[in-house]
Design an enzyme around this catalytic site. Structure first.
Site, mmCIF file in Angstrom:
data_model
loop_
_atom_site.group_PDB
_atom_site.id
_atom_site.type_symbol
_atom_site.label_atom_id
_atom_site.label_comp_id
_atom_site.label_asym_id
_atom_site.label_seq_id
_atom_site.Cartn_x
_atom_site.Cartn_y
_atom_site.Cartn_z
ATOM 1 N N HIS A 163 1.698 -68.343 40.950
ATOM 2 C CA HIS A 163 2.621 -69.485 40.986
ATOM 3 C C HIS A 163 3.987 -69.155 40.388
ATOM 4 O O HIS A 163 4.491 -69.842 39.510
ATOM 5 C CB HIS A 163 2.010 -70.694 40.266
ATOM 6 C CG HIS A 163 0.783 -71.236 40.920
ATOM 7 N ND1 HIS A 163 0.248 -72.466 40.596
ATOM 8 C CD2 HIS A 163 -0.032 -70.721 41.884
ATOM 9 C CE1 HIS A 163 -0.843 -72.678 41.326
ATOM 10 N NE2 HIS A 163 -1.021 -71.627 42.107
ATOM 11 N N TYR A 266 8.129 -85.005 40.702
ATOM 12 C CA TYR A 266 7.200 -85.019 41.834
ATOM 13 C C TYR A 266 5.729 -85.076 41.410
ATOM 14 O O TYR A 266 4.848 -85.009 42.254
ATOM 15 C CB TYR A 266 7.507 -83.834 42.755
ATOM 16 C CG TYR A 266 8.840 -84.053 43.437
ATOM 17 C CD1 TYR A 266 8.930 -84.678 44.675
ATOM 18 C CD2 TYR A 266 10.024 -83.741 42.776
ATOM 19 C CE1 TYR A 266 10.153 -84.944 45.265
ATOM 20 C CE2 TYR A 266 11.262 -83.999 43.357
ATOM 21 C CZ TYR A 266 11.321 -84.610 44.593
ATOM 22 O OH TYR A 266 12.533 -84.890 45.167
#
Length: 382
Positions: A163, A266
């Site tokens: 990631h 988000y």
């Protein structure tokens, strides 16, 4: 709770919404330009790479830069197809999802040959993404990066190999560099704006926090942040109308296509339309939860590894639409964009992991298949 029934429904919706006979199944097999699968495009194999990750066309020549995760950077001649390996690349941590990442010609490339790259680097605390810029120099027999300098580092470095994000995009006016920064498989840092993990940052071309960022008054790395609450953002692209879009991998399901706006959160890891690994529930996005929901999500996962917003002339009906390279989905996914909203999705099952999607100078759509196949494909109208 997200039951197996809902997951199955989500898969059907993801694979069939807006689809026609153009969404075919089965492995691509030997690539031809016959257009005999009912697709609206022909597929031509033009080259192969070992572990490709990203590509970018140079504005002056149409030559193609291709990164390989192991650290190699290739320059492919648009006319002859011959390629050379570019020297002067940075030392990368080639482990897990780490390695050499994105590449883009800078806004000033036509004047000074500046290109930007991203990669995973080691240092105090572990590993983190870095972004650098250099001058691309070519002669008759070779190419090199000169005066490579790091302009941004993901903060903090952490242990682990996943990631990183590190996709790059330049604002349409050429004044700002946007970088997607993954949360390094840690979750919680995405909600902590004292670091840049799990965020999209907005910088000057020199890598400084851009004036006017939503948290600029806090100083430090917080001043770099444009949006946060992201998980593994592997696509970042401006649409022709100037809106910024981002694609990211969710956990088990919940992959997202997001309209990125200043100061928006988000939601990861507090909310997701997917479930945690092992089936643990995560609350879905819901109205009034304080988070910005994706304009489109996928359950189960397609694993979007890239994003391109089409602006060419060859596929006129697709102008302004989003194209995502699906890794676990082994497909090219088109999403009909209309301003700030997303409509139907169309899935072209290519039978291989699609790592990168780019628009060529002539409007053709170019794909890089992931390591294993490693094919560079060119799509033109059937």
């Amino acid at each position: 709770m997200k039951s197996a029934i809902l997951a199955a429904i989500g898969l059907v919706a993801a694979l069939t919404a807006g689809c026609s006979d153009t969404a075919s199944s089965g492995a691509l097999g030997p690539v031809t330009a016959e257009g005999d699968r009912g697709w609206p495009f022909e597929v031509e194999e033009v080259d192969r790479f070992d572990e490709p990750w990203a590509m970018a066309f140079l504005p002056d020549s149409g030559d193609l830069l291709v990164t390989e995760r192991t650290g190699a950077l290739h320059l492919r001649d648009a006319d002859t197809g011959e390629r050379v390996e570019v020297t002067g690349t940075p030392e990368v941590v080639d482990a897990g999802q780490g390695g050499l990442g994105d590449v883009l010609p800078g806004p000033t490339y036509a004047d000074d040959g500046t290109v930007y790259l991203s990669w995973a680097e080691g240092g105090d605390g572990g590993v983190g993404a870095a972004v650098g810029r250099a001058r691309l120099e070519t002669d008759g027999d070779g190419a090199r990066l000169a005066d490579l300098e790091v302009v941004w580092r993901q903060t903090p470095k952490t242990e682990g190999e996943g990631h990183f994000g590190h996709r790059l995009a330049f604002s349409p006016d050429g004044e700002h560099l946007f970088v997607s920064s993954g949360e390094r498989q840690l979750g919680a840092p995405a909600q902590d704006t004292s670091n840049t993990l799990g965020s999209v940052v907005r910088l000057t071309l020199d890598g400084e926090p851009a004036p006017g960022n939503p948290l600029a008054d806090r100083g430090g790395v917080t001043a770099e942040i444009w949006s946060w609450g992201h998980r593994n953002p592997l696509g970042l692209e401006f649409a022709p109308d100037g809106t910024l879009w981002e694609s990211e991998m969710g956990p088990e399901g919940g992959d997202e296509l997001n309209l990125v706006e200043a100061g928006a959160n988000y939601g990861w890891p507090e909310v997701s339309n997917g479930s945690d690994y092992g089936g643990a529930d995560i609350p879905d996005h819901a109205a009034g939860d304080g988070f910005t929901a994706p304009v489109r999500s996928w359950v189960p996962s397609i694993s979007p590894g890239s994003l391109m917003i089409y602006d060419g002339d060859l596929f006129e009906d697709w102008r302004g639409d989003a194209f995502l390279g699906a890794l676990s989905g082994e497909a090219l996914v088109r999403v009909d964009l209309d301003g700030r909203s997303a409509g139907d999705a169309e899935v072209f099952d290519l039978g291989e992991r699609i790592r990168a999607v780019e628009e060529g100078p002539d409007g053709a759509i170019w794909l890089l298949q992931d390591e294993g196949a490693g094919r560079l494909l060119r799509l033109t109208p059937a």
